[in-house]
Design an enzyme around this catalytic site. Structure first.
Site, mmCIF file in Angstrom:
data_model
loop_
_atom_site.group_PDB
_atom_site.id
_atom_site.type_symbol
_atom_site.label_atom_id
_atom_site.label_comp_id
_atom_site.label_asym_id
_atom_site.label_seq_id
_atom_site.Cartn_x
_atom_site.Cartn_y
_atom_site.Cartn_z
ATOM 1 N N ALA A 154 51.924 -22.932 54.480
ATOM 2 C CA ALA A 154 51.688 -23.437 53.132
ATOM 3 C C ALA A 154 51.731 -22.372 52.046
ATOM 4 O O ALA A 154 51.901 -22.692 50.868
ATOM 5 C CB ALA A 154 50.332 -24.163 53.074
ATOM 6 N N ALA A 155 51.599 -21.100 52.415
ATOM 7 C CA ALA A 155 51.580 -20.037 51.402
ATOM 8 C C ALA A 155 52.967 -19.460 51.131
ATOM 9 O O ALA A 155 53.142 -18.690 50.184
ATOM 10 C CB ALA A 155 50.632 -18.917 51.826
ATOM 11 N N MET A 172 58.716 -21.980 50.658
ATOM 12 C CA MET A 172 58.977 -23.390 50.957
ATOM 13 C C MET A 172 57.670 -24.159 51.079
ATOM 14 O O MET A 172 57.582 -25.325 50.649
ATOM 15 C CB MET A 172 59.788 -23.522 52.238
ATOM 16 C CG MET A 172 61.287 -23.572 52.041
ATOM 17 S SD MET A 172 61.863 -24.857 50.881
ATOM 18 C CE MET A 172 61.188 -26.336 51.604
ATOM 19 N N GLY A 192 62.288 -28.431 59.428
ATOM 20 C CA GLY A 192 63.389 -27.811 58.711
ATOM 21 C C GLY A 192 63.582 -26.367 59.108
ATOM 22 O O GLY A 192 64.341 -25.633 58.472
ATOM 23 N N SER A 212 66.411 -31.215 61.057
ATOM 24 C CA SER A 212 67.725 -30.960 60.476
ATOM 25 C C SER A 212 67.812 -29.505 60.053
ATOM 26 O O SER A 212 66.809 -28.913 59.632
ATOM 27 C CB SER A 212 67.969 -31.863 59.262
ATOM 28 O OG SER A 212 69.244 -31.589 58.684
ATOM 29 N N GLY A 213 69.016 -28.942 60.164
ATOM 30 C CA GLY A 213 69.242 -27.597 59.662
ATOM 31 C C GLY A 213 69.223 -27.546 58.148
ATOM 32 O O GLY A 213 69.147 -26.473 57.553
ATOM 33 N N HIS A 260 73.451 -16.648 51.519
ATOM 34 C CA HIS A 260 72.039 -16.832 51.198
ATOM 35 C C HIS A 260 71.454 -15.549 50.616
ATOM 36 O O HIS A 260 72.083 -14.492 50.646
ATOM 37 C CB HIS A 260 71.248 -17.226 52.448
ATOM 38 C CG HIS A 260 71.440 -18.658 52.852
ATOM 39 N ND1 HIS A 260 72.528 -19.077 53.582
ATOM 40 C CD2 HIS A 260 70.690 -19.772 52.615
ATOM 41 C CE1 HIS A 260 72.440 -20.390 53.789
ATOM 42 N NE2 HIS A 260 71.331 -20.828 53.206
ATOM 43 N N HIS A 261 70.233 -15.670 50.150
ATOM 44 C CA HIS A 261 69.508 -14.542 49.567
ATOM 45 C C HIS A 261 69.315 -13.406 50.580
ATOM 46 O O HIS A 261 69.415 -13.610 51.792
ATOM 47 C CB HIS A 261 68.143 -15.010 49.050
ATOM 48 C CG HIS A 261 67.338 -15.734 50.094
ATOM 49 N ND1 HIS A 261 66.519 -15.090 50.980
ATOM 50 C CD2 HIS A 261 67.261 -17.062 50.396
ATOM 51 C CE1 HIS A 261 65.943 -15.976 51.784
ATOM 52 N NE2 HIS A 261 66.385 -17.181 51.455
ATOM 53 N N LYS A 277 66.874 -13.649 53.875
ATOM 54 C CA LYS A 277 67.059 -14.567 55.005
ATOM 55 C C LYS A 277 67.269 -13.773 56.287
ATOM 56 O O LYS A 277 68.064 -12.831 56.325
ATOM 57 C CB LYS A 277 68.242 -15.496 54.747
ATOM 58 C CG LYS A 277 68.389 -16.587 55.806
ATOM 59 C CD LYS A 277 69.362 -17.662 55.360
ATOM 60 C CE LYS A 277 69.540 -18.728 56.422
ATOM 61 N NZ LYS A 277 68.283 -19.427 56.728
#
Length: 270
Positions: free
Chosen positions: A11-12, A15, A100, A124-125, A157-158, A161
């Protein structure tokens, strides 16, 4: 109508905070729990304050079992080993588990399949509507075109990742392989470097780019004789993944245990 009680694990994180915010904004859903790993500096904090939506009364804890027992679903964009552990707890609690998480290997996927005997799991990816429609189109085009058309999947991606190819790239690769009636693991071509020789007929190639703050860019290239077809998706904000995850949880509520995909959620599984 009673709101679906949802837990956010991780949660932190970026996402996780987006999921908390999206639940708060979605009719029919309510945040009932927030989980972080032991030792996290976020433990004891209000999940809503951390997500920037104000106080919710939901305190971040590292003990998922009692939280899962009072919930109807869990949203999970963590790490493969953590996801497997959460899947086991979701199965015990008989609740919905939306996954996810990317970077999962066969051993993790096997564990999810086992958990899905008792839990309703949507995995799902990529949780976005656009990407899953892209995958559906990719499958149809791969089926229509022969091996004269080479398939290459390019993603960016960033810089933070940690896994490659991305889960979305693999989702698209699986769609292409399914369209051709082959197994992706037997035809995947990655990491070309040096004298590699000619491209193998029927291979599905992957290229991964990393840099900056890119949320997610994906392209599927069908390269044939004298022409190319390029299908692309650009993610501009990770909120689209969170919205898809909450939508998946609401869709899964009340459904029988099993392993589902976003294709099922969107009604494009055929």
């Amino acid at each position: 109508m009673t709101e679906m009680r949802l837990v956010v694990v991780g949660a932190a994180g970026r996402m996780g905070r987006m999921l908390v915010k999206t639940i708060h904004e979605t009719p029919g859903a309510t945040l009932s729990g927030a989980i972080e790993q032991p030792g996290s500096i976020a433990l004891g904090q209000d999940a809503g304050l951390l997500a920037g939506i104000g106080k919710t009364g939901v305190t971040i804890t590292d003990d998922p079992l009692p939280v899962f027992a009072k919930a109807q679903g869990v949203l999970d964009f963590t790490a493969p080993a953590a996801t497997v552990a959460f899947a086991g707890l979701a199965a015990q609690a008989r609740i919905v588990h939306v996954v996810g998480t990317t970077g999962m290997e066969d051993v993790h996927l096997d564990a999810l399949e086992a958990a899905a005997r008792h839990a309703t799991i949507v995995r799902s990816g990529n949780m976005s509507l656009g990407v899953n429609l892209l995958a559906a189109v990719t499958r149809k085009i791969a089926k229509a075109l022969g091996e004269d058309f080479d398939i290459e999947i390019v993603e960016m991606h960033h810089r933070m990742k940690v896994d490659a190819p991305s889960g979305t790239a693999l989702l698209l690769g699986e769609a292409a392989a399914e369209g051709r009636g082959i197994a992706l693991k037997d035809h995947s071509e990655r990491g070309r470097d040096g004298i590699t020789g000619a491209r193998k007929p029927g291979a599905i190639g992957f290229a991964s780019l990393r840099g900056g703050t890119v949320t997610g860019d994906h392209s599927v290239v069908f390269a044939g004789p004298s022409e190319r077809l390029v299908l692309s998706h650009v993610a501009e904000d990770r909120s689209l993944f969170a919205k898809g995850a909450v939508r998946a949880a609401l869709w899964a509520q009340g459904r029988k245990p099993g392993l589902y995909s976003m294709f099922d959620v969107l009604g494009i599984a055929d």
